[in-house]
Design a protein around this motif. Structure first.
Motif, PDB file in Angstrom:
ATOM      1  N   MET A   9     -56.297  74.595-134.438  1.00  0.00           N
ATOM      2  CA  MET A   9     -55.278  74.825-135.469  1.00  0.00           C
ATOM      3  C   MET A   9     -55.194  73.584-136.364  1.00  0.00           C
ATOM      4  SD  MET A   9     -51.187  75.623-135.016  1.00  0.00           S
ATOM      5  CE  MET A   9     -51.500  77.055-133.989  1.00  0.00           C
ATOM      6  N   ASN A  10     -55.320  73.788-137.668  1.00  0.00           N
ATOM      7  CA  ASN A  10     -55.264  72.640-138.578  1.00  0.00           C
ATOM      8  C   ASN A  10     -53.824  72.228-138.846  1.00  0.00           C
ATOM      9  OD1 ASN A  10     -54.157  74.153-140.788  1.00  0.00           O
ATOM     10  ND2 ASN A  10     -56.198  74.912-141.277  1.00  0.00           N
ATOM     11  N   ILE A  11     -53.656  71.080-139.457  1.00  0.00           N
ATOM     12  CA  ILE A  11     -52.326  70.506-139.623  1.00  0.00           C
ATOM     13  C   ILE A  11     -51.439  71.348-140.527  1.00  0.00           C
ATOM     14  CG2 ILE A  11     -52.958  69.011-141.582  1.00  0.00           C
ATOM     15  CD1 ILE A  11     -51.103  66.891-140.269  1.00  0.00           C
ATOM     16  N   GLU A  12     -52.026  72.000-141.548  1.00  0.00           N
ATOM     17  CA  GLU A  12     -51.202  72.825-142.441  1.00  0.00           C
ATOM     18  C   GLU A  12     -50.638  74.027-141.693  1.00  0.00           C
ATOM     19  OE1 GLU A  12     -50.163  71.984-145.389  1.00  0.00           O
ATOM     20  OE2 GLU A  12     -51.282  70.105-145.147  1.00  0.00           O
ATOM     21  N   THR A  13     -51.426  74.592-140.811  1.00  0.00           N
ATOM     22  CA  THR A  13     -50.954  75.723-140.008  1.00  0.00           C
ATOM     23  C   THR A  13     -49.849  75.280-139.061  1.00  0.00           C
ATOM     24  OG1 THR A  13     -53.124  76.775-140.108  1.00  0.00           O
ATOM     25  CG2 THR A  13     -51.641  77.511-138.371  1.00  0.00           C
ATOM     26  N   LYS A  14     -50.016  74.103-138.470  1.00  0.00           N
ATOM     27  CA  LYS A  14     -48.987  73.573-137.578  1.00  0.00           C
ATOM     28  C   LYS A  14     -47.675  73.357-138.324  1.00  0.00           C
ATOM     29  CE  LYS A  14     -51.962  71.166-134.241  1.00  0.00           C
ATOM     30  NZ  LYS A  14     -52.311  69.853-133.649  1.00  0.00           N
ATOM     31  N   LYS A  15     -47.757  72.795-139.523  1.00  0.00           N
ATOM     32  CA  LYS A  15     -46.546  72.566-140.314  1.00  0.00           C
ATOM     33  C   LYS A  15     -45.885  73.895-140.670  1.00  0.00           C
ATOM     34  CE  LYS A  15     -48.469  69.826-143.437  1.00  0.00           C
ATOM     35  NZ  LYS A  15     -48.596  68.912-144.605  1.00  0.00           N
ATOM     36  N   SER A  16     -46.689  74.853-141.081  1.00  0.00           N
ATOM     37  CA  SER A  16     -46.163  76.163-141.459  1.00  0.00           C
ATOM     38  C   SER A  16     -45.485  76.852-140.274  1.00  0.00           C
ATOM     39  CB  SER A  16     -47.302  77.044-141.996  1.00  0.00           C
ATOM     40  OG  SER A  16     -46.834  78.336-142.313  1.00  0.00           O
ATOM     41  N   ASP A  17     -46.109  76.758-139.105  1.00  0.00           N
ATOM     42  CA  ASP A  17     -45.550  77.384-137.906  1.00  0.00           C
ATOM     43  C   ASP A  17     -44.215  76.745-137.524  1.00  0.00           C
ATOM     44  OD1 ASP A  17     -47.659  79.111-137.749  1.00  0.00           O
ATOM     45  OD2 ASP A  17     -48.641  78.122-136.051  1.00  0.00           O
ATOM     46  N   LEU A  18     -44.154  75.428-137.623  1.00  0.00           N
ATOM     47  CA  LEU A  18     -42.910  74.748-137.230  1.00  0.00           C
ATOM     48  C   LEU A  18     -41.786  75.059-138.212  1.00  0.00           C
ATOM     49  CD1 LEU A  18     -41.479  72.921-135.259  1.00  0.00           C
ATOM     50  CD2 LEU A  18     -42.276  70.943-136.569  1.00  0.00           C
ATOM     51  N   LEU A  19     -42.099  75.073-139.512  1.00  0.00           N
ATOM     52  CA  LEU A  19     -41.059  75.410-140.482  1.00  0.00           C
ATOM     53  C   LEU A  19     -40.592  76.854-140.305  1.00  0.00           C
ATOM     54  CD1 LEU A  19     -42.258  73.624-143.757  1.00  0.00           C
ATOM     55  CD2 LEU A  19     -40.314  73.032-142.294  1.00  0.00           C
ATOM     56  N   ALA A  20     -41.509  77.738-139.948  1.00  0.00           N
ATOM     57  CA  ALA A  20     -41.124  79.127-139.693  1.00  0.00           C
ATOM     58  C   ALA A  20     -40.148  79.201-138.513  1.00  0.00           C
ATOM     59  CB  ALA A  20     -42.368  79.965-139.404  1.00  0.00           C
ATOM     60  N   THR A  21     -40.370  78.340-137.520  1.00  0.00           N
ATOM     61  CA  THR A  21     -39.457  78.269-136.377  1.00  0.00           C
ATOM     62  C   THR A  21     -38.063  77.882-136.832  1.00  0.00           C
ATOM     63  OG1 THR A  21     -41.183  77.732-134.765  1.00  0.00           O
ATOM     64  CG2 THR A  21     -38.952  76.985-134.255  1.00  0.00           C
ATOM     65  N   TYR A  22     -37.963  76.879-137.704  1.00  0.00           N
ATOM     66  CA  TYR A  22     -36.650  76.441-138.185  1.00  0.00           C
ATOM     67  C   TYR A  22     -35.982  77.497-139.066  1.00  0.00           C
ATOM     68  CZ  TYR A  22     -37.263  71.731-136.337  1.00  0.00           C
ATOM     69  OH  TYR A  22     -37.417  70.654-135.492  1.00  0.00           O
ATOM     70  N   TYR A  23     -36.760  78.203-139.837  1.00  0.00           N
ATOM     71  CA  TYR A  23     -36.182  79.271-140.657  1.00  0.00           C
ATOM     72  C   TYR A  23     -35.709  80.436-139.787  1.00  0.00           C
ATOM     73  CZ  TYR A  23     -37.154  77.392-145.292  1.00  0.00           C
ATOM     74  OH  TYR A  23     -37.130  76.615-146.436  1.00  0.00           O
ATOM     75  N   PHE A  24     -36.383  80.676-138.681  1.00  0.00           N
ATOM     76  CA  PHE A  24     -35.986  81.763-137.768  1.00  0.00           C
ATOM     77  C   PHE A  24     -34.664  81.447-137.067  1.00  0.00           C
ATOM     78  CE2 PHE A  24     -35.853  83.248-133.356  1.00  0.00           C
ATOM     79  CZ  PHE A  24     -35.963  84.616-133.524  1.00  0.00           C
ATOM     80  N   ARG A  25     -34.475  80.179-136.678  1.00  0.00           N
ATOM     81  CA  ARG A  25     -33.307  79.813-135.892  1.00  0.00           C
ATOM     82  C   ARG A  25     -32.019  79.939-136.705  1.00  0.00           C
ATOM     83  NH1 ARG A  25     -29.276  77.221-135.031  1.00  0.00           N
ATOM     84  NH2 ARG A  25     -29.457  76.299-137.124  1.00  0.00           N
ATOM     85  N   MET A  33     -33.114  74.247-128.514  1.00  0.00           N
ATOM     86  CA  MET A  33     -32.920  75.343-129.467  1.00  0.00           C
ATOM     87  C   MET A  33     -34.176  75.571-130.304  1.00  0.00           C
ATOM     88  SD  MET A  33     -28.941  75.123-130.745  1.00  0.00           S
ATOM     89  CE  MET A  33     -29.149  73.558-131.585  1.00  0.00           C
ATOM     90  N   THR A  34     -34.847  74.483-130.684  1.00  0.00           N
ATOM     91  CA  THR A  34     -36.089  74.625-131.448  1.00  0.00           C
ATOM     92  C   THR A  34     -37.174  75.267-130.595  1.00  0.00           C
ATOM     93  OG1 THR A  34     -35.570  72.715-132.840  1.00  0.00           O
ATOM     94  CG2 THR A  34     -37.870  73.380-132.730  1.00  0.00           C
ATOM     95  N   ALA A  35     -37.288  74.835-129.344  1.00  0.00           N
ATOM     96  CA  ALA A  35     -38.281  75.429-128.443  1.00  0.00           C
ATOM     97  C   ALA A  35     -38.015  76.919-128.268  1.00  0.00           C
ATOM     98  CB  ALA A  35     -38.246  74.719-127.091  1.00  0.00           C
ATOM     99  N   ALA A  36     -36.737  77.272-128.135  1.00  0.00           N
ATOM    100  CA  ALA A  36     -36.376  78.683-127.993  1.00  0.00           C
ATOM    101  C   ALA A  36     -36.785  79.471-129.234  1.00  0.00           C
ATOM    102  CB  ALA A  36     -34.877  78.820-127.747  1.00  0.00           C
ATOM    103  N   ALA A  37     -36.414  78.951-130.402  1.00  0.00           N
ATOM    104  CA  ALA A  37     -36.741  79.644-131.649  1.00  0.00           C
ATOM    105  C   ALA A  37     -38.249  79.789-131.823  1.00  0.00           C
ATOM    106  CB  ALA A  37     -36.140  78.890-132.833  1.00  0.00           C
ATOM    107  N   HIS A  38     -38.996  78.804-131.345  1.00  0.00           N
ATOM    108  CA  HIS A  38     -40.455  78.814-131.489  1.00  0.00           C
ATOM    109  C   HIS A  38     -41.085  80.002-130.760  1.00  0.00           C
ATOM    110  CE1 HIS A  38     -43.963  76.798-132.979  1.00  0.00           C
ATOM    111  NE2 HIS A  38     -44.524  76.740-131.786  1.00  0.00           N
ATOM    112  N   ILE A  39     -40.406  80.514-129.744  1.00  0.00           N
ATOM    113  CA  ILE A  39     -40.948  81.675-129.017  1.00  0.00           C
ATOM    114  C   ILE A  39     -40.059  82.908-129.211  1.00  0.00           C
ATOM    115  CG2 ILE A  39     -42.248  80.322-127.329  1.00  0.00           C
ATOM    116  CD1 ILE A  39     -39.975  80.719-125.331  1.00  0.00           C
TER     117      ILE A  39
END
Length: 220
Positions: free
Chosen positions: A1-17, A153-159
């Motif tokens: 997984m490249n860094i842009e995908t990692k950043k996108s995934d993490l921001l999606a986690t924060y938007y979900f929470r 809470m972030t770990a929870a949102a991530h899944i």
């Protein structure tokens, strides 16, 4: 997984929470997934690596019923959440306490002579932060529990699991209840904050809103 995908995934986690006030009581978090959430809390940073916390998971319906009238901020989340966590903060963490000695030498592997040689530096650190009363020491520990809560809470949102941080409770009354149940370990801990986990009963009414980044940053 490249860094842009990692950043996108993490921001999606924060938007979900979002602060989920009411959960779907029929959906339960699996043991494996909740252990993942707890592990995020366990691995959280703390001042000096001293881990001044304890996580009490309230699954007993009897205990929840006792807690309910004392927790106004969890009127809907307490009865409907899959898992309800009370986060305790360790009290009396002076730089020369037995717990700090054990944590630094036995858990973190610092040689005893090194620990002893750092006592003056520790004393200065405590003095600079005015950590000289029972209340300031508890507040210091409590601040650090919020790091663990945020990571959980972030770990929870991530899944795909929802959560809600809770500060609306009767501090003295809840501490009395916890003490009665032997959860404060003879006064070694005090109540800090609570967090409910589960799956949302409905989607948020509004999209996530925050001030623009430009309003809250300043480079100097």
């Amino acid at each position: 997984m490249n860094i842009e995908t990692k950043k996108s995934d993490l921001l999606a986690t924060y938007y979900f929470r979002h602060a989920t006030k009411e959960f779907n009581p029929t959906r339960k978090i699996s043991d494996e997934d909740f252990r993942f959430i707890l592990e995020a809390g366990r691995l959280s940073p703390s001042s000096g690596g001293n881990e001044p916390w304890k996580f009490v998971i309230v699954q007993s319906s009897e205990f929840r019923n006792e807690l309910a009238p004392l927790v106004s901020g969890a009127i809907r989340s307490l009865p409907t959440s899959s898992h309800f966590v009370i986060i305790l903060a360790r009290k009396g963490l002076t730089y020369d306490s037995s717990y700090i000695l054990e944590q630094q030498t036995l858990i973190k592997g610092m040689p005893l002579e090194v620990f002893k040689s750092m006592q003056q530096a520790y004393a200065q650190f405590y003095d600079d932060l005015h950590l000289d009363t029972e209340r300031t020491l508890l507040d210091w520990s409590s601040k650090q529990t919020y790091l663990a809560m945020g990571n959980m809470m972030t770990a929870a949102a991530h899944i795909g699991i929802d959560s809600c941080p809770i500060e609306g409770f009767e501090m003295d009354a809840v501490n009395e209840l916890l003490e009665k149940k032997g959860l404060l370990e003879n006064g070694q801990f005090g109540l800090s904050v609570m967090t409910a986990f589960g799956y949302r009963s409905k989607e948020p009414a509004r999209a996530k809103s925050r001030r623009p980044l430009e309003d809250i940053i300043q480079f100097v």
